[in-house]
Structure formats: C-alpha cells, structure tokens
Design a protein around this motif. Structure first.
Motif, PDB file in Angstrom:
ATOM      1  N   PHE A  63      41.144 -24.305  35.525  1.00  0.00           N
ATOM      2  CA  PHE A  63      41.673 -24.920  34.851  1.00  0.00           C
ATOM      3  C   PHE A  63      40.912 -26.200  34.003  1.00  0.00           C
ATOM      4  CE2 PHE A  63      44.418 -21.730  36.087  1.00  0.00           C
ATOM      5  CZ  PHE A  63      45.420 -21.941  35.084  1.00  0.00           C
ATOM      6  N   LYS A  64      40.418 -27.566  34.844  1.00  0.00           N
ATOM      7  CA  LYS A  64      39.132 -28.185  34.015  1.00  0.00           C
ATOM      8  C   LYS A  64      38.528 -27.844  33.291  1.00  0.00           C
ATOM      9  CE  LYS A  64      36.459 -31.915  36.171  1.00  0.00           C
ATOM     10  NZ  LYS A  64      35.800 -31.650  37.075  1.00  0.00           N
ATOM     11  N   GLU A  65      37.470 -26.923  33.486  1.00  0.00           N
ATOM     12  CA  GLU A  65      36.261 -26.415  33.605  1.00  0.00           C
ATOM     13  C   GLU A  65      36.434 -25.553  32.140  1.00  0.00           C
ATOM     14  OE1 GLU A  65      33.228 -27.566  33.603  1.00  0.00           O
ATOM     15  OE2 GLU A  65      34.119 -29.014  35.209  1.00  0.00           O
ATOM     16  N   LEU A  66      37.797 -24.306  32.182  1.00  0.00           N
ATOM     17  CA  LEU A  66      38.261 -23.946  31.101  1.00  0.00           C
ATOM     18  C   LEU A  66      38.296 -24.056  29.410  1.00  0.00           C
ATOM     19  CD1 LEU A  66      39.364 -21.083  31.326  1.00  0.00           C
ATOM     20  CD2 LEU A  66      41.311 -21.588  31.233  1.00  0.00           C
ATOM     21  N   ASP A  67      37.418 -23.522  28.753  1.00  0.00           N
ATOM     22  CA  ASP A  67      36.649 -23.832  27.656  1.00  0.00           C
ATOM     23  C   ASP A  67      38.139 -21.786  26.684  1.00  0.00           C
ATOM     24  OD1 ASP A  67      36.611 -23.167  24.846  1.00  0.00           O
ATOM     25  OD2 ASP A  67      34.217 -24.087  25.720  1.00  0.00           O
ATOM     26  N   GLU A  68      39.028 -22.089  25.840  1.00  0.00           N
ATOM     27  CA  GLU A  68      38.797 -20.709  25.330  1.00  0.00           C
ATOM     28  C   GLU A  68      38.130 -20.271  24.657  1.00  0.00           C
ATOM     29  OE1 GLU A  68      40.511 -24.517  23.428  1.00  0.00           O
ATOM     30  OE2 GLU A  68      40.820 -24.381  24.995  1.00  0.00           O
ATOM     31  N   LYS A  69      37.410 -20.420  24.612  1.00  0.00           N
ATOM     32  CA  LYS A  69      36.581 -20.314  23.271  1.00  0.00           C
ATOM     33  C   LYS A  69      35.507 -19.337  23.740  1.00  0.00           C
ATOM     34  CE  LYS A  69      37.210 -23.233  19.099  1.00  0.00           C
ATOM     35  NZ  LYS A  69      36.849 -25.183  19.272  1.00  0.00           N
ATOM     36  N   ASN A  70      35.158 -19.329  25.159  1.00  0.00           N
ATOM     37  CA  ASN A  70      34.076 -18.984  25.725  1.00  0.00           C
ATOM     38  C   ASN A  70      35.271 -17.732  26.571  1.00  0.00           C
ATOM     39  OD1 ASN A  70      31.600 -19.897  24.806  1.00  0.00           O
ATOM     40  ND2 ASN A  70      32.764 -22.650  26.413  1.00  0.00           N
ATOM     41  N   LEU A  71      34.576 -16.642  26.499  1.00  0.00           N
ATOM     42  CA  LEU A  71      35.084 -15.668  27.486  1.00  0.00           C
ATOM     43  C   LEU A  71      34.543 -15.609  28.598  1.00  0.00           C
ATOM     44  CD1 LEU A  71      37.239 -12.925  26.516  1.00  0.00           C
ATOM     45  CD2 LEU A  71      34.907 -11.679  25.913  1.00  0.00           C
TER      46      LEU A  71
END
Length: 121
Positions: A63-71
């Motif tokens: 969740f720290k690294e998550l990027d909602e623009k990157n599938l």
C-alpha cells in the motif's frame, strides 16, 4: 467455522479471478503500466517479506508503493492476496493475519482502482 473459512477462501479467489479478467477489458486499459523494472523491484520486496513470513510488512509495502495510475501495481496486489490466501488457517493465525484481513485488504486494493466487487452470499 471450517465451512466459513472455506467459503471466505473461495470468495477471495473469486475476487482475484474477477479482477484479473477485468484488467483484460477496455475499462482498465487506460491505466498506465509501470515500468517492468519497478514492478520487479516492488514485487521482489513484497515477496521477500512473504518468504520471511512477515505478511503485515508485505502488505504495508504494497500500500505504500501503490500507484492507482499504474496497472501493474494492481497485479502485484492481486498476486500478494492470492498467495497469502493459499496459506492454511493455522499458519495465518500464527502469522497474526486472518482471512477477513485478506478480504478487507483486497477490497481496499480494488477500491483504489475503482473496481467494485460484491461476492455472492
């Protein structure tokens, strides 16, 4: 209790499978993909924690690294939850994690990507 856990395991698996199929549709195709090297770096870090049986830290990294623009981050998350869903109930308990936490984390992940999934009761 055993029946409930089996049901929850199946629901988690269905959520993962549903999202993988959704990722292949046009609805999700407008999300940019992260560079493969970055995907590998994050996946490797998460898998390292999982190999050391530190599920909580692995989820924190996710969740720290998550990027909602990157599938591909969604793919990392799906692989993470699918992997820990395969652990036995006793092992999850020993590692201070539960099926309910898996389901909640997966729902949070899907919500970040705008995916709504309602399991059948």
């Amino acid at each position: 209790m055993k029946y409930e856990q089996d049901w929850l395991m199946r629901q988690i698996k269905l959520m993962v499978d549903f999202t993988i199929k959704l990722m292949q549709t046009e609805k999700m195709s407008n999300i940019e993909e992260v560079e493969e090297w970055e995907y590998g770096k994050v996946a490797e870090e998460i898998n390292g924690f999982l190999d050391n049986r530190d599920i909580n830290e692995a989820e924190n990294v996710l969740f720290k690294e998550l990027d909602e623009k990157n599938l591909l981050y969604l793919k990392i998350g799906l692989e993470f939850y699918d992997r820990i869903n395969g652990l036995g109930d006793e092992e999850l308990e020993r590692l201070n994690f539960s099926r309910e936490e898996i389901q909640l984390g997966l729902k949070d992940l899907l919500q970040i990507y705008g995916v709504e999934y309602m399991p059948k009761e």
